[in-house]
Scaffold this motif. Sequence first.
Motif, short mmCIF file in Angstrom:
data_model
loop_
_atom_site.label_atom_id
_atom_site.label_comp_id
_atom_site.label_asym_id
_atom_site.label_seq_id
_atom_site.Cartn_x
_atom_site.Cartn_y
_atom_site.Cartn_z
N ASP A 1 34.62 10.48 8.10
CA ASP A 1 33.33 9.49 8.20
C ASP A 1 33.14 9.33 6.79
O ASP A 1 32.79 9.96 6.46
N CYS B 1 25.09 15.16 4.65
CA CYS B 1 26.17 15.76 5.78
C CYS B 1 27.94 16.21 5.76
O CYS B 1 28.18 16.39 6.57
N HIS C 1 29.85 13.69 4.23
CA HIS C 1 30.54 12.80 4.46
C HIS C 1 31.49 12.20 3.12
O HIS C 1 32.42 11.64 3.32
N GLU D 1 28.85 7.64 11.76
CA GLU D 1 28.55 8.66 12.48
C GLU D 1 27.19 9.15 12.61
O GLU D 1 27.07 9.56 14.35
N GLU D 2 26.48 9.10 12.02
CA GLU D 2 25.08 9.53 12.28
C GLU D 2 24.46 8.59 13.08
O GLU D 2 23.43 8.01 12.52
N HIS E 1 34.50 18.96 9.87
CA HIS E 1 33.54 18.64 9.74
C HIS E 1 33.75 20.16 8.57
O HIS E 1 33.55 20.64 8.63
ZN LIG Z 1 28.37 15.21 10.20
#
Ligand SMILES: [Zn+2]
Length: 399
Positions: free
Chosen positions: A77, A102, A104, A136-137, A163
């Motif tokens: 992502d 996050c 990514h 993705e978020e 992830h």
């Molecule tokens: Zn994430």
Amino acid sequence: MTYLLDALAARAGEFIRLRRDIHRHPELAFDEHRTAALVADKLEGWGYAVERGIGATGVVGTLVRGNGTRRLGLRADMDALPIHEANGAEWASVHAGVMHACGHDGHTAMLLAAARHLAEHGAFDGTLHLIFQPAEEGGGGALRMMDEGLFERFPCDAVFAMHNMPGVAQGHFVLRDGAAMASSDYATLTLHGVGGHGAMPHRAADPIVAAASIVMALQTIVARNIDPLQAAVVTVGALHAGQANNVIPASATLELSVRALDRDVRALIEQRVKALVAAQAESFGITAQIDWRPGYAVLVNTAAETAFARAVAVELVGAARVTLQGPPLTASEDFAFMLERVPGSYVLIGNGVGDGTGAGGCMVHNPGYDFNDANIGVGSAYWVLLTERFLVANGQAAA
Ligand SMILES: [Zn+2]
Ligand SMILES: [Zn+2]
């Protein structure tokens, strides 16, 4: 598999610089133009057939080798979050209020590092699709790519994603078959009563009293309707009504967040919320309007592909660094939609267990978070080994 770990570690510097460049220029959901162009240009330069603009800013890079008929999808992502960065790194975001909180940026860099190695040295036979998705978020970029024909245009026999996970030792792998991450749905309840004078409640239909009763009644869904051995969450995160002590308002609104780790439980909660709210409203002489908005699905890793992904992790880093069956998480992930169509598994890689000040232990979605660059080498080596073990000429994967 030290030769692969060594080979990918040896060229990690190039991809750490790339990761920090992406980190410095974060882009929100469906706005990943710079990142997507960077990804697509790199892949083209290494000989991939590249398709741009699938699901707005999504990119797919395809590499075919030999005559093998197997087809593998690996997904990363690319989007960032609307958070103001506060970790003080020299590669910190140059865009106020937007940051890669996050990791990514790291997921994208790990897959690109693997892409380059596979193009130059990959010992595989079959078709490799590298899927770089937007949004993705919360934006559902995976679903948007699928709506635009992702798996029709790039058929996959299995699909995998990775992830990072703060709180798990750097470079360790955590897997889980079955339900691994929760569904996430939202609802807005609007209660319509009859406003009036606070001194004459008998001449009104009070939506506040009804709302208070509904908030309490909703708690009985998890307590009384859901199997105690199942996980479920019903949270009322907002309740808005009224402005003055002597005025009964005409309406009230409630915002709900609902999560489950099982598709049947998810459906049961929706049914119970709707039935309970309707009955409660009627009992108070008001009407209720429910706007139910389905979010991400339950993420379910398939057994055979998870067993395969485990075997690859154990081969790469040894059994001591692999958790074969981690706990489920109540967070959500739109890779769940891909797994509803294609078998596969979602793999976690430890970001580190430091004190949360840049050592990798700080939780994602925190302003102090940063992706651990030590994972660029091991994470990309994992993708390379998984590809070489999955795309084998005789059609028999290592699992
Ligand atoms: Zn994430
Ligand atoms: Zn996130």
